[in-house]
Design a protein around this motif. Structure first.
Motif, PDB file in Angstrom:
ATOM      1  N   ASP A 143       0.902  -3.328   2.582  1.00 55.38           N
ATOM      2  CA  ASP A 143       2.196  -3.221   1.906  1.00 55.38           C
ATOM      3  C   ASP A 143       2.189  -2.226   0.748  1.00 55.38           C
ATOM      4  OD1 ASP A 143       3.303  -5.122   3.606  1.00 55.38           O
ATOM      5  OD2 ASP A 143       2.679  -6.795   2.338  1.00 55.38           O
ATOM      6  N   ASP A 144       1.059  -1.562   0.505  1.00 54.36           N
ATOM      7  CA  ASP A 144       1.003  -0.553  -0.555  1.00 54.36           C
ATOM      8  C   ASP A 144       1.949   0.600  -0.232  1.00 54.36           C
ATOM      9  OD1 ASP A 144      -0.831  -1.898  -2.082  1.00 54.36           O
ATOM     10  OD2 ASP A 144      -2.563  -0.733  -1.421  1.00 54.36           O
ATOM     11  N   THR A 145       2.616   1.102  -1.259  1.00 54.24           N
ATOM     12  CA  THR A 145       3.476   2.277  -1.135  1.00 54.24           C
ATOM     13  C   THR A 145       3.157   3.236  -2.266  1.00 54.24           C
ATOM     14  OG1 THR A 145       5.253   1.344  -2.489  1.00 54.24           O
ATOM     15  CG2 THR A 145       5.322   0.872  -0.112  1.00 54.24           C
ATOM     16  N   ALA A 146       3.831   4.374  -2.297  1.00 52.85           N
ATOM     17  CA  ALA A 146       3.576   5.363  -3.348  1.00 52.85           C
ATOM     18  C   ALA A 146       3.816   4.783  -4.734  1.00 52.85           C
ATOM     19  CB  ALA A 146       4.453   6.590  -3.121  1.00 52.85           C
ATOM     20  N   ILE A 147       4.764   3.887  -4.855  1.00 52.67           N
ATOM     21  CA  ILE A 147       5.090   3.309  -6.161  1.00 52.67           C
ATOM     22  C   ILE A 147       3.913   2.525  -6.729  1.00 52.67           C
ATOM     23  CG2 ILE A 147       6.062   1.114  -5.403  1.00 52.67           C
ATOM     24  CD1 ILE A 147       7.581   3.447  -8.050  1.00 52.67           C
ATOM     25  N   THR A 148       3.027   2.029  -5.836  1.00 51.33           N
ATOM     26  CA  THR A 148       1.833   1.302  -6.280  1.00 51.33           C
ATOM     27  C   THR A 148       0.947   2.205  -7.138  1.00 51.33           C
ATOM     28  OG1 THR A 148       1.893   0.077  -4.174  1.00 51.33           O
ATOM     29  CG2 THR A 148      -0.121  -0.097  -5.483  1.00 51.33           C
ATOM     30  N   PHE A 149       0.982   3.501  -6.856  1.00 51.30           N
ATOM     31  CA  PHE A 149       0.077   4.442  -7.517  1.00 51.30           C
ATOM     32  C   PHE A 149       0.819   5.420  -8.431  1.00 51.30           C
ATOM     33  CE2 PHE A 149      -1.395   3.262  -3.274  1.00 51.30           C
ATOM     34  CZ  PHE A 149      -2.638   2.719  -3.556  1.00 51.30           C
ATOM     35  N   ILE A 150       2.062   5.077  -8.811  1.00 54.46           N
ATOM     36  CA  ILE A 150       2.898   6.042  -9.523  1.00 54.46           C
ATOM     37  C   ILE A 150       2.324   6.437 -10.879  1.00 54.46           C
ATOM     38  CG2 ILE A 150       4.379   4.274 -10.556  1.00 54.46           C
ATOM     39  CD1 ILE A 150       5.410   7.799  -9.309  1.00 54.46           C
ATOM     40  N   ASP A 151       1.671   5.494 -11.582  1.00 60.38           N
ATOM     41  CA  ASP A 151       1.093   5.836 -12.894  1.00 60.38           C
ATOM     42  C   ASP A 151      -0.021   6.865 -12.739  1.00 60.38           C
ATOM     43  OD1 ASP A 151       2.814   4.140 -14.208  1.00 60.38           O
ATOM     44  OD2 ASP A 151       1.416   2.454 -14.235  1.00 60.38           O
ATOM     45  N   HIS A 152      -0.855   6.692 -11.724  1.00 55.61           N
ATOM     46  CA  HIS A 152      -1.918   7.674 -11.452  1.00 55.61           C
ATOM     47  C   HIS A 152      -1.313   9.011 -11.047  1.00 55.61           C
ATOM     48  CE1 HIS A 152      -5.056   4.656 -11.744  1.00 55.61           C
ATOM     49  NE2 HIS A 152      -4.439   3.906 -10.837  1.00 55.61           N
ATOM     50  N   TRP A 153      -0.246   8.949 -10.253  1.00 65.22           N
ATOM     51  CA  TRP A 153       0.409  10.178  -9.795  1.00 65.22           C
ATOM     52  C   TRP A 153       0.958  10.977 -10.973  1.00 65.22           C
ATOM     53  CZ3 TRP A 153       0.849  13.437  -5.916  1.00 65.22           C
ATOM     54  CH2 TRP A 153       1.944  14.304  -5.869  1.00 65.22           C
ATOM     55  N   ARG A 154       1.652  10.298 -11.873  1.00 61.22           N
ATOM     56  CA  ARG A 154       2.197  11.006 -13.045  1.00 61.22           C
ATOM     57  C   ARG A 154       1.082  11.591 -13.896  1.00 61.22           C
ATOM     58  NH1 ARG A 154       6.401   6.341 -13.860  1.00 61.22           N
ATOM     59  NH2 ARG A 154       8.272   7.218 -12.885  1.00 61.22           N
ATOM     60  N   GLU A 155       0.005  10.835 -14.068  1.00 60.34           N
ATOM     61  CA  GLU A 155      -1.128  11.334 -14.853  1.00 60.34           C
ATOM     62  C   GLU A 155      -1.716  12.592 -14.221  1.00 60.34           C
ATOM     63  OE1 GLU A 155      -5.578   9.875 -16.372  1.00 60.34           O
ATOM     64  OE2 GLU A 155      -4.326   8.536 -15.157  1.00 60.34           O
ATOM     65  N   ALA A 156      -1.912  12.561 -12.910  1.00 61.12           N
ATOM     66  CA  ALA A 156      -2.494  13.708 -12.208  1.00 61.12           C
ATOM     67  C   ALA A 156      -1.566  14.910 -12.256  1.00 61.12           C
ATOM     68  CB  ALA A 156      -2.799  13.334 -10.757  1.00 61.12           C
ATOM     69  N   LEU A 157      -0.284  14.679 -12.029  1.00 59.39           N
ATOM     70  CA  LEU A 157       0.674  15.778 -11.945  1.00 59.39           C
ATOM     71  C   LEU A 157       0.957  16.384 -13.317  1.00 59.39           C
ATOM     72  CD1 LEU A 157       2.187  17.249  -9.777  1.00 59.39           C
ATOM     73  CD2 LEU A 157       4.051  15.613  -9.973  1.00 59.39           C
ATOM     74  N   LEU A 158       0.948  15.557 -14.358  1.00 60.94           N
ATOM     75  CA  LEU A 158       1.138  16.086 -15.712  1.00 60.94           C
ATOM     76  C   LEU A 158      -0.081  16.876 -16.164  1.00 60.94           C
ATOM     77  CD1 LEU A 158       2.924  13.041 -17.416  1.00 60.94           C
ATOM     78  CD2 LEU A 158       3.932  15.278 -16.912  1.00 60.94           C
ATOM     79  N   ALA A 159      -1.257  16.523 -15.641  1.00 58.21           N
ATOM     80  CA  ALA A 159      -2.473  17.272 -15.974  1.00 58.21           C
ATOM     81  C   ALA A 159      -2.447  18.647 -15.324  1.00 58.21           C
ATOM     82  CB  ALA A 159      -3.716  16.501 -15.529  1.00 58.21           C
ATOM     83  N   THR A 160      -1.990  18.719 -14.078  1.00 58.42           N
ATOM     84  CA  THR A 160      -1.831  19.999 -13.384  1.00 58.42           C
ATOM     85  C   THR A 160      -0.902  19.840 -12.196  1.00 58.42           C
ATOM     86  OG1 THR A 160      -2.904  21.758 -12.106  1.00 58.42           O
ATOM     87  CG2 THR A 160      -3.952  19.585 -12.048  1.00 58.42           C
ATOM     88  N   PRO A 161       0.157  20.641 -12.129  1.00 59.63           N
ATOM     89  CA  PRO A 161       1.027  20.603 -10.947  1.00 59.63           C
ATOM     90  C   PRO A 161       0.393  21.314  -9.746  1.00 59.63           C
ATOM     91  CG  PRO A 161       1.791  22.287 -12.457  1.00 59.63           C
ATOM     92  CD  PRO A 161       0.654  21.584 -13.150  1.00 59.63           C
ATOM     93  N   TYR A 162      -0.781  21.941  -9.957  1.00 55.71           N
ATOM     94  CA  TYR A 162      -1.484  22.628  -8.872  1.00 55.71           C
ATOM     95  C   TYR A 162      -2.504  21.663  -8.259  1.00 55.71           C
ATOM     96  CZ  TYR A 162       0.750  26.880 -10.457  1.00 55.71           C
ATOM     97  OH  TYR A 162       1.698  27.821 -10.795  1.00 55.71           O
ATOM     98  N   LEU A 163      -1.973  20.566  -7.738  1.00 54.84           N
ATOM     99  CA  LEU A 163      -2.818  19.508  -7.193  1.00 54.84           C
ATOM    100  C   LEU A 163      -3.399  19.896  -5.843  1.00 54.84           C
ATOM    101  CD1 LEU A 163      -1.076  16.029  -7.737  1.00 54.84           C
ATOM    102  CD2 LEU A 163      -3.190  16.857  -8.748  1.00 54.84           C
ATOM    103  N   SER A 164      -4.583  19.384  -5.572  1.00 53.01           N
ATOM    104  CA  SER A 164      -5.146  19.391  -4.227  1.00 53.01           C
ATOM    105  C   SER A 164      -5.428  17.937  -3.882  1.00 53.01           C
ATOM    106  CB  SER A 164      -6.448  20.197  -4.177  1.00 53.01           C
ATOM    107  OG  SER A 164      -7.461  19.538  -4.932  1.00 53.01           O
ATOM    108  N   LEU A 165      -5.648  17.668  -2.614  1.00 51.75           N
ATOM    109  CA  LEU A 165      -5.914  16.288  -2.213  1.00 51.75           C
ATOM    110  C   LEU A 165      -7.212  15.792  -2.842  1.00 51.75           C
ATOM    111  CD1 LEU A 165      -4.605  14.067  -0.499  1.00 51.75           C
ATOM    112  CD2 LEU A 165      -6.112  14.754   1.370  1.00 51.75           C
ATOM    113  N   ASP A 166      -8.192  16.681  -3.026  1.00 48.22           N
ATOM    114  CA  ASP A 166      -9.448  16.276  -3.660  1.00 48.22           C
ATOM    115  C   ASP A 166      -9.228  15.873  -5.111  1.00 48.22           C
ATOM    116  OD1 ASP A 166     -10.999  16.603  -1.414  1.00 48.22           O
ATOM    117  OD2 ASP A 166     -11.624  18.652  -1.907  1.00 48.22           O
ATOM    118  N   ILE A 167      -8.397  16.626  -5.834  1.00 43.69           N
ATOM    119  CA  ILE A 167      -8.097  16.262  -7.221  1.00 43.69           C
ATOM    120  C   ILE A 167      -7.359  14.929  -7.267  1.00 43.69           C
ATOM    121  CG2 ILE A 167      -6.787  16.914  -9.286  1.00 43.69           C
ATOM    122  CD1 ILE A 167      -7.273  19.834  -8.565  1.00 43.69           C
TER     123      ILE A 167
END
Length: 381
Positions: free
Chosen positions: A90-114
């Motif tokens: 039942d996990d969805t993207a919203i489950t990981f939204i805090d991590h997503w914002r942290e990663a994207l605010l650090a760099t919008p040039y994301l890769s799957l490895d990052i």
């Protein structure tokens, strides 16, 4: 995210701005560009521009209430979907939204490895599951809350399996003022049913000059360091930033030393040099090999009489010209193939001493004996 914060891509930026000015905003768009090209950043900047309360001729204002919320990735009408490493069905993207914002605010040039490094991924495979597809449909079934548009940015739709077909109706017949922005790297891996329902926005790889200037102006790199990073990254700004964070290595002098040892058939010195390479660490070994591949390709251009296409600093160009006088294209192609094979095995944790010694022997053969490349197997740890 504003357009002015994105490296290069002037033509794409202007095209996106024109769609807004001319009222030609398609409800489903696919931003297709290689890793490190800035396609995700462009999608976010485009969404911010569409929602800006005081649009400027060439960018969002960056100061209105909508822009301030976008800069925190917290606007109520901005939604994200992306691959994740589900622990529960039942996990969805919203489950990981805090991590997503942290990663994207650090760099919008994301890769799957990052992105993986921000999560407890273990050995799980990334995907966008059916629960997330249902969540997307739910999110987009409501009218915009604050802005004119409700926007969903779906990063890497390549990770949508057949479950993605459940999104077809909402992509084809969305609610009014609902935008679906997909950001992809590989068109061939996207479901054809989804691909056929989107308008394509092609995002090219960044140019050498784009990366070089960005590293000098905003990352305080010296001209020499910026030139090497721009050269090694081959249009991938994500790689340029990651390499910048590695230990400072002069890959050029190391690589030329390696070629000289191979050409001189200096066995004892080669063993010592291979030992040095094996202690560099995997990321530096990959960067070293990547530099070698790029450098030998530049030598090929010189041999072919296409010197105007070569991007090398003066000192490195002089070395390349000297090497090109004693090498031929077939020899260079054989060396490139061997280096690419070595890069592949470094990524998969090959034993570095055995790998670099074997590659050295192969290059010796190409340079001294002009032998044909042979297949190799490397022993992994």
């Amino acid at each position: 995210m504003q357009f002015k914060q994105i490296v290069g891509q002037a033509a794409v930026k202007q095209r996106l701005i024109n769609t807004v000015k001319e009222n030609r905003v398609s409800h489903a768009q696919l931003f297709l560009g290689p890793e490190g090209s800035g396609s995700l950043a462009l999608a976010i900047a485009y969404a911010q521009y569409l929602s800006c309360l005081d649009q400027q001729p060439e960018d969002s204002c960056g100061e209105c209430s909508s822009c301030r919320k976008y800069q925190k990735l917290a606007h109520p009408d901005l939604h994200f979907s992306y691959p994740f490493f589900a622990k529960h069905k039942d996990d969805t993207a919203i489950t990981f939204i805090d991590h997503w914002r942290e990663a994207l605010l650090a760099t919008p040039y994301l890769s799957l490895d990052i992105w993986r490094s921000y999560l407890d991924a273990e050995n799980k495979q990334a995907n966008i599951n059916i629960a997330e597809c249902h969540q997307i449909i739910k999110k987009l079934s409501f009218k915009p809350f604050e802005s004119e548009y409700k926007i969903l940015i779906l990063w890497l739709p390549e990770y949508l399996d057949k479950e993605g077909n459940s999104l077809l109706k909402i992509i084809e017949e969305p609610q009014p003022n609902t935008l679906f922005l997909l950001v992809a790297q590989n068109q061939d891996q996207i479901l054809n049913t989804i691909l056929s329902r989107t308008q394509l926005v092609k995002v090219p790889a960044l140019t050498y000059d784009d990366i070089y200037n960005e590293l000098i102006i905003n990352y305080n790199q010296t001209e020499k360091a910026a030139a090497e990073l721009a050269y090694l990254s081959n249009g991938n700004f994500t790689d340029a930033v990651l390499m910048m964070q590695q230990d400072d290595k002069s890959y050029h002098s190391l690589f030329v030393q390696w070629l000289r040892l191979c050409f001189g058939n200096k066995g004892i010195e080669m063993v010592s040099f291979v030992d040095q390479l094996s202690k560099m660490g995997r990321e530096n070994q990959k960067n070293f090999l990547r530099y070698g591949i790029s450098f030998v390709r530049e030598c090929c251009l010189l041999i072919a009489g296409a010197g105007e296409l070569v991007h090398l600093p003066a000192g490195e160009l002089d070395t390349a010209q000297k090497l090109s006088s004693i090498m031929n294209i077939e020899m260079n192609q054989a060396i490139i193939a061997e280096l690419e094979k070595a890069h592949y095995h470094v990524e998969r944790n090959a034993n570095p001493k055995i790998l670099f010694l074997d590659v050295s022997l192969q290059i010796m053969g190409f340079l001294k004996l002009k032998s044909s490349p042979q297949g190799n197997q490397y022993i992994s740890n």
